[in-house]
Design a protein around this motif. Sequence first.
Motif, PDB file in Angstrom:
ATOM      1  N   SER A 185       0.629   7.256  -9.741  1.00  7.95           N
ATOM      2  CA  SER A 185       0.863   6.024 -10.503  1.00  7.95           C
ATOM      3  C   SER A 185       1.021   4.823  -9.567  1.00  7.95           C
ATOM      4  O   SER A 185       0.545   3.731  -9.855  1.00  7.95           O
ATOM      5  CB  SER A 185       2.095   6.166 -11.383  1.00  7.95           C
ATOM      6  OG  SER A 185       3.258   6.364 -10.592  1.00  7.95           O
ATOM      7  N   GLU A 186       1.670   5.017  -8.434  1.00 10.43           N
ATOM      8  CA  GLU A 186       1.817   3.920  -7.476  1.00 10.43           C
ATOM      9  C   GLU A 186       0.462   3.551  -6.863  1.00 10.43           C
ATOM     10  O   GLU A 186       0.149   2.384  -6.678  1.00 10.43           O
ATOM     11  CB  GLU A 186       2.799   4.310  -6.383  1.00 10.43           C
ATOM     12  CG  GLU A 186       3.190   3.172  -5.484  1.00 10.43           C
ATOM     13  CD  GLU A 186       4.230   3.590  -4.455  1.00 10.43           C
ATOM     14  OE1 GLU A 186       4.558   2.735  -3.614  1.00 10.43           O
ATOM     15  OE2 GLU A 186       4.699   4.736  -4.479  1.00 10.43           O
ATOM     16  N   GLY A 187      -0.369   4.540  -6.561  1.00  9.04           N
ATOM     17  CA  GLY A 187      -1.704   4.268  -6.043  1.00  9.04           C
ATOM     18  C   GLY A 187      -2.578   3.572  -7.063  1.00  9.04           C
ATOM     19  O   GLY A 187      -3.363   2.680  -6.728  1.00  9.04           O
ATOM     20  N   GLU A 188      -2.466   3.955  -8.321  1.00  7.17           N
ATOM     21  CA  GLU A 188      -3.222   3.293  -9.396  1.00  7.17           C
ATOM     22  C   GLU A 188      -2.789   1.840  -9.537  1.00  7.17           C
ATOM     23  O   GLU A 188      -3.612   0.946  -9.715  1.00  7.17           O
ATOM     24  CB  GLU A 188      -2.996   4.041 -10.709  1.00  7.17           C
ATOM     25  CG  GLU A 188      -3.771   3.502 -11.871  1.00  7.17           C
ATOM     26  CD  GLU A 188      -5.244   3.878 -11.829  1.00  7.17           C
ATOM     27  OE1 GLU A 188      -6.018   3.206 -12.509  1.00  7.17           O
ATOM     28  OE2 GLU A 188      -5.607   4.831 -11.125  1.00  7.17           O
TER      29      GLU A 188
ATOM     30  N   ASN B 187       0.837  -1.195   0.000  1.00  6.33           N
ATOM     31  CA  ASN B 187       0.000   0.000   0.000  1.00  6.33           C
ATOM     32  C   ASN B 187       0.870   1.243   0.000  1.00  6.33           C
ATOM     33  O   ASN B 187       1.730   1.410   0.868  1.00  6.33           O
ATOM     34  CB  ASN B 187      -0.913  -0.002   1.221  1.00  6.33           C
ATOM     35  CG  ASN B 187      -2.004   1.040   1.132  1.00  6.33           C
ATOM     36  OD1 ASN B 187      -1.890   2.028   0.416  1.00  6.33           O
ATOM     37  ND2 ASN B 187      -3.064   0.815   1.866  1.00  6.33           N
ATOM     38  N   PRO B 188       0.691   2.157  -0.956  1.00  9.09           N
ATOM     39  CA  PRO B 188       1.544   3.338  -1.007  1.00  9.09           C
ATOM     40  C   PRO B 188       1.299   4.316   0.138  1.00  9.09           C
ATOM     41  O   PRO B 188       2.145   5.163   0.413  1.00  9.09           O
ATOM     42  CB  PRO B 188       1.191   3.984  -2.353  1.00  9.09           C
ATOM     43  CG  PRO B 188      -0.116   3.421  -2.734  1.00  9.09           C
ATOM     44  CD  PRO B 188      -0.230   2.091  -2.075  1.00  9.09           C
ATOM     45  N   GLU B 189       0.177   4.212   0.833  1.00  6.25           N
ATOM     46  CA  GLU B 189      -0.090   5.122   1.933  1.00  6.25           C
ATOM     47  C   GLU B 189       0.425   4.608   3.275  1.00  6.25           C
ATOM     48  O   GLU B 189       0.396   5.342   4.259  1.00  6.25           O
ATOM     49  CB  GLU B 189      -1.589   5.381   2.032  1.00  6.25           C
ATOM     50  CG  GLU B 189      -2.128   6.110   0.825  1.00  6.25           C
ATOM     51  CD  GLU B 189      -3.594   6.433   0.968  1.00  6.25           C
ATOM     52  OE1 GLU B 189      -4.176   6.122   2.022  1.00  6.25           O
ATOM     53  OE2 GLU B 189      -4.149   6.984   0.021  1.00  6.25           O
ATOM     54  N   VAL B 190       0.888   3.371   3.331  1.00 10.08           N
ATOM     55  CA  VAL B 190       1.418   2.807   4.571  1.00 10.08           C
ATOM     56  C   VAL B 190       2.935   2.890   4.517  1.00 10.08           C
ATOM     57  O   VAL B 190       3.566   2.376   3.604  1.00 10.08           O
ATOM     58  CB  VAL B 190       0.956   1.343   4.753  1.00 10.08           C
ATOM     59  CG1 VAL B 190       1.598   0.726   5.976  1.00 10.08           C
ATOM     60  CG2 VAL B 190      -0.542   1.279   4.845  1.00 10.08           C
ATOM     61  N   ARG B 191       3.504   3.534   5.512  1.00  7.11           N
ATOM     62  CA  ARG B 191       4.960   3.677   5.584  1.00  7.11           C
ATOM     63  C   ARG B 191       5.420   3.110   6.918  1.00  7.11           C
ATOM     64  O   ARG B 191       5.104   3.636   7.967  1.00  7.11           O
ATOM     65  CB  ARG B 191       5.336   5.144   5.462  1.00  7.11           C
ATOM     66  CG  ARG B 191       4.943   5.702   4.117  1.00  7.11           C
ATOM     67  CD  ARG B 191       5.460   7.110   3.949  1.00  7.11           C
ATOM     68  NE  ARG B 191       5.060   7.615   2.665  1.00  7.11           N
ATOM     69  CZ  ARG B 191       3.993   8.371   2.481  1.00  7.11           C
ATOM     70  NH1 ARG B 191       3.247   8.707   3.490  1.00  7.11           N
ATOM     71  NH2 ARG B 191       3.688   8.808   1.277  1.00  7.11           N
TER      72      ARG B 191
END
Length: 91
Positions: free
Chosen positions: A58-61, A39-43
């Motif tokens: 683009s990563e979220g898509e 998930n791009p929103e989880v760091r």
Amino acid sequence: MASSTINRWLRPEVYPLFAAVGVAVGICGMQLVRNICTNPEVRVTKENRAAGVLDNFSEGEKYSEHALRKFVRNKSPEIMPSINGFFSNPN
């Protein structure tokens, strides 16, 4: 005491319950690992958290348009379309 507990819960009638709960726990675990890893929103790491909010569309898509969603996109939302068609559209 322990043998009566084992005899109560390890009956053949309980095996489908164990299987269903096992599958549900497996699906939840798979989704948890997928969200943490891709998930791009989880760091998770401190360096990634320090980056702040990124506008990386683009990563979220790529995350939201996974292979299963692409596979079922143009499919009919039926479990057994041939049987449904047989009973709903008589010739």
